[in-house]
Design a protein around this motif. Sequence first.
Motif, PDB file in Angstrom:
ATOM      1  N   GLN A 142       0.831  -1.207   0.000  1.00  0.00           N
ATOM      2  CA  GLN A 142       0.000   0.000   0.000  1.00  0.00           C
ATOM      3  C   GLN A 142       0.865   1.256   0.000  1.00  0.00           C
ATOM      4  O   GLN A 142       0.549   2.235  -0.695  1.00  0.00           O
ATOM      5  CB  GLN A 142      -0.928  -0.009   1.212  1.00  0.00           C
ATOM      6  N   ASN A 143       1.957   1.226   0.768  1.00  0.00           N
ATOM      7  CA  ASN A 143       2.864   2.378   0.785  1.00  0.00           C
ATOM      8  C   ASN A 143       3.495   2.610  -0.580  1.00  0.00           C
ATOM      9  O   ASN A 143       3.678   3.755  -1.003  1.00  0.00           O
ATOM     10  CB  ASN A 143       3.960   2.168   1.838  1.00  0.00           C
ATOM     11  N   GLU A 144       3.794   1.517  -1.272  1.00  0.00           N
ATOM     12  CA  GLU A 144       4.373   1.652  -2.613  1.00  0.00           C
ATOM     13  C   GLU A 144       3.354   2.253  -3.581  1.00  0.00           C
ATOM     14  O   GLU A 144       3.692   3.102  -4.420  1.00  0.00           O
ATOM     15  CB  GLU A 144       4.846   0.283  -3.108  1.00  0.00           C
ATOM     16  N   ILE A 145       2.094   1.814  -3.444  1.00  0.00           N
ATOM     17  CA  ILE A 145       1.029   2.373  -4.292  1.00  0.00           C
ATOM     18  C   ILE A 145       0.859   3.865  -4.015  1.00  0.00           C
ATOM     19  O   ILE A 145       0.760   4.681  -4.936  1.00  0.00           O
ATOM     20  CB  ILE A 145      -0.297   1.623  -4.055  1.00  0.00           C
ATOM     21  N   LEU A 146       0.845   4.221  -2.710  1.00  0.00           N
ATOM     22  CA  LEU A 146       0.715   5.629  -2.341  1.00  0.00           C
ATOM     23  C   LEU A 146       1.903   6.444  -2.833  1.00  0.00           C
ATOM     24  O   LEU A 146       1.754   7.579  -3.299  1.00  0.00           O
ATOM     25  CB  LEU A 146       0.584   5.763  -0.817  1.00  0.00           C
ATOM     26  N   GLN A 149       1.421   7.030  -6.452  1.00  0.00           N
ATOM     27  CA  GLN A 149       0.357   8.017  -6.662  1.00  0.00           C
ATOM     28  C   GLN A 149       0.846   9.429  -6.369  1.00  0.00           C
ATOM     29  O   GLN A 149       0.536  10.371  -7.099  1.00  0.00           O
ATOM     30  CB  GLN A 149      -0.847   7.675  -5.788  1.00  0.00           C
ATOM     31  N   ARG A 150       1.626   9.582  -5.273  1.00  0.00           N
ATOM     32  CA  ARG A 150       2.175  10.897  -4.946  1.00  0.00           C
ATOM     33  C   ARG A 150       3.124  11.366  -6.035  1.00  0.00           C
ATOM     34  O   ARG A 150       3.119  12.550  -6.413  1.00  0.00           O
ATOM     35  CB  ARG A 150       2.884  10.852  -3.596  1.00  0.00           C
ATOM     36  N   LEU A 151       3.932  10.436  -6.542  1.00  0.00           N
ATOM     37  CA  LEU A 151       4.869  10.789  -7.608  1.00  0.00           C
ATOM     38  C   LEU A 151       4.120  11.217  -8.860  1.00  0.00           C
ATOM     39  O   LEU A 151       4.496  12.199  -9.511  1.00  0.00           O
ATOM     40  CB  LEU A 151       5.777   9.586  -7.907  1.00  0.00           C
ATOM     41  N   ASN A 155       4.186  14.863 -10.637  1.00  0.00           N
ATOM     42  CA  ASN A 155       4.481  15.033 -12.059  1.00  0.00           C
ATOM     43  C   ASN A 155       3.400  15.849 -12.740  1.00  0.00           C
ATOM     44  O   ASN A 155       3.687  16.706 -13.583  1.00  0.00           O
ATOM     45  CB  ASN A 155       4.616  13.665 -12.735  1.00  0.00           C
ATOM     46  N   LEU A 156       2.124  15.568 -12.370  1.00  0.00           N
ATOM     47  CA  LEU A 156       1.024  16.338 -12.947  1.00  0.00           C
ATOM     48  C   LEU A 156       1.115  17.804 -12.547  1.00  0.00           C
ATOM     49  O   LEU A 156       0.867  18.704 -13.364  1.00  0.00           O
ATOM     50  CB  LEU A 156      -0.320  15.748 -12.503  1.00  0.00           C
ATOM     51  N   MET A 157       1.478  18.035 -11.265  1.00  0.00           N
ATOM     52  CA  MET A 157       1.612  19.418 -10.804  1.00  0.00           C
ATOM     53  C   MET A 157       2.746  20.122 -11.539  1.00  0.00           C
ATOM     54  O   MET A 157       2.608  21.289 -11.943  1.00  0.00           O
ATOM     55  CB  MET A 157       1.860  19.427  -9.293  1.00  0.00           C
TER      56      MET A 157
END
Length: 243
Positions: A142-146, A149-151, A155-157
């Motif tokens: 789950q931490n890897e998924i999060l 997602q944060r990365l 990137n989108l930002m």
Amino acid sequence: MNTAERILVVEDDPDVLQGTARLLEKAGYAVDTASTGELARQRILEDPPVLILLDRDLPDCDGNDLCRQLKQDEATASIMVVIASSTYVESDEQAQGLESGADGYITRPISNRELLARVLTFVSIHNLTQSLREQAAQLQEQNEILRRQRLASLNLMEDAVEGRERVEAANRALREGEERFRRVSAITSDIAYSCSADDGGSYRIVWMTGAADRITGYATEEIQARGCWRFLVLEEDRHLFDA
């Protein structure tokens, strides 16, 4: 009791081996037996148990050595190993067993009730440990998924910021171009203009200075709306303009 909880009894004394196996089977465990270290290794490879009751003194190996090997092997390190002995009962000897990686040490003789209580404790510890490992693995996933997602959000930002900066740069360039055009329009007494051609070869006026109003008598907006200078040319000279 979960009958899938397998226990391997490794003991060279047939009476102790059979008696222990029957006791554990009555308690609801699935029991396998081995009378030598080599046979124990085969049993473990065939179907790893959750707990091994391991005799310290086997005919083909030392129980401490076998325990150490099992604990050093990643495939069998999670199996609970309890060394049992009626010969090596001194505290120093028990310490040697624990130092080999054993999860516990039992000295015989031992009552059936105490043996079952200890087995239940070790099985419970095994199950709890496995549950915690699974939870830790799930949390790590789950931490890897999060993290991903944060990365992706970062990137989108960054893309959004870069896009906004490009738009702002384009707007600045446009404003600067318009300002230069106004300055040219204010100081020139001639007509300055820019044209673009379409695929058919026709020209259209993109912009022009305000002097066009005074020189032609037509507002710059009207000239631009018509698209070119052709309408200002005499009829008999338009063929020269088209050429």
